[in-house]
Design a protein around this motif. Sequence first.
Motif, PDB file in Angstrom:
ATOM      1  N   PHE A 104      31.584  20.841  14.583  1.00  8.29           N
ATOM      2  CA  PHE A 104      30.148  20.025  14.562  1.00  8.29           C
ATOM      3  C   PHE A 104      29.430  18.385  15.826  1.00  8.29           C
ATOM      4  O   PHE A 104      27.932  19.165  15.809  1.00  8.29           O
ATOM      5  N   GLY A 105      30.485  18.880  16.521  1.00  9.35           N
ATOM      6  CA  GLY A 105      29.878  18.362  17.950  1.00  9.35           C
ATOM      7  C   GLY A 105      29.069  19.865  18.102  1.00  9.35           C
ATOM      8  O   GLY A 105      27.388  18.810  18.884  1.00  9.35           O
ATOM      9  N   PRO A 106      29.517  20.782  18.603  1.00  6.76           N
ATOM     10  CA  PRO A 106      28.093  21.561  19.215  1.00  6.76           C
ATOM     11  C   PRO A 106      27.047  21.732  18.865  1.00  6.76           C
ATOM     12  O   PRO A 106      25.582  22.110  19.102  1.00  6.76           O
ATOM     13  N   ALA A 107      27.185  21.482  17.451  1.00  8.36           N
ATOM     14  CA  ALA A 107      25.551  21.581  16.344  1.00  8.36           C
ATOM     15  C   ALA A 107      25.210  20.308  16.267  1.00  8.36           C
ATOM     16  O   ALA A 107      24.137  20.775  15.339  1.00  8.36           O
ATOM     17  N   SER A 108      25.516  19.354  16.584  1.00 16.67           N
ATOM     18  CA  SER A 108      24.638  17.854  16.474  1.00 16.67           C
ATOM     19  C   SER A 108      23.822  18.377  16.389  1.00 16.67           C
ATOM     20  O   SER A 108      22.689  17.839  15.712  1.00 16.67           O
ATOM     21  N   SER A 109      23.286  18.050  18.075  1.00 10.09           N
ATOM     22  CA  SER A 109      21.698  18.346  17.910  1.00 10.09           C
ATOM     23  C   SER A 109      20.429  19.565  17.326  1.00 10.09           C
ATOM     24  O   SER A 109      19.436  19.176  16.636  1.00 10.09           O
TER      25      SER A 109
END
Length: 300
Positions: free
Chosen positions: A205-210
């Motif tokens: 989720f962190g890397p994909a949040s943007s």
Amino acid sequence: MKQGDVWFKGFIFAFAASIPLILFSLVGVLLFWAWPAIRHFGWGFIIGTAWDPLADNYGALPFIYGTVMSSLIALVIAVPLGLGCAIFISEVYKSKFREYVAVMVELLAAIPSVVYGLWGIFVLAPFSANYLQPMLKGLFGFLPLFQGPSSGPSLLTGGIILAIMILPTITALSREVLQAVPYSLRESAMALGATRWETFKLAVFGPASSGIIGAVILGLGRALGETMAVTMVIGNRPQISGSLFAPAYSLSAVIANEFAEAVTELNLSVLIELALILLVITIVVNGLARYLVWQTTIKN
């Protein structure tokens, strides 16, 4: 540089330059035709609440309110549903069933908006008036948002139909973003002893949040500009009410309903100024989205 490279560079530059030219020409044309209304009403047009074409007395605030509120209702409903569906397809369920769900989501995006509008009139509006609104009134009736008489065509019904329409956009784009995260990140987190939830939270989720934020904003952009389905179920009454059960009106709906019947030059100019306001809202929302994506990318 060879002659072929020069031609190729020239063509590519022309294609790229056509995008800002189209945008500037769109703004220029809207400004030109809306100028009589801008000069006549000034900034008071944006905060005015009157709408009387026979007396040439106009205000845009009820339409801005209806557009923004129906879009926010759509986001509140569609974002958790879309993200949940995207996570289910990309992270949780690994059988062929997820492919069927993905195909169904894409089919929803291909349905014309007038079909959604007819479904909203004959199915969603009666269901909302007879079951959903009484239930919400019983649970949250102490809040002004859920007070007042129930009605089929309403702000809530318009928000729900918009949520269904933007759901495929949010789901499909979020799924693509989640699947684009390298699988090595998941393996690294699990090798360190993370649970499945912790692996998703920290490594996916962190890397994909943007990208997910971008998907949500694209859905919001479609909700702001949607016309036909909203026109058929929102009630088309230029008023500002604190209740979600009351009829409302959106910017795109009033333009679609009254543009062909504009009887005076000022009336026509006012409708074009409403289109200009809708364009400005869309540009501001997309600019804010780019800023959020940029900030999230820097943090990651």
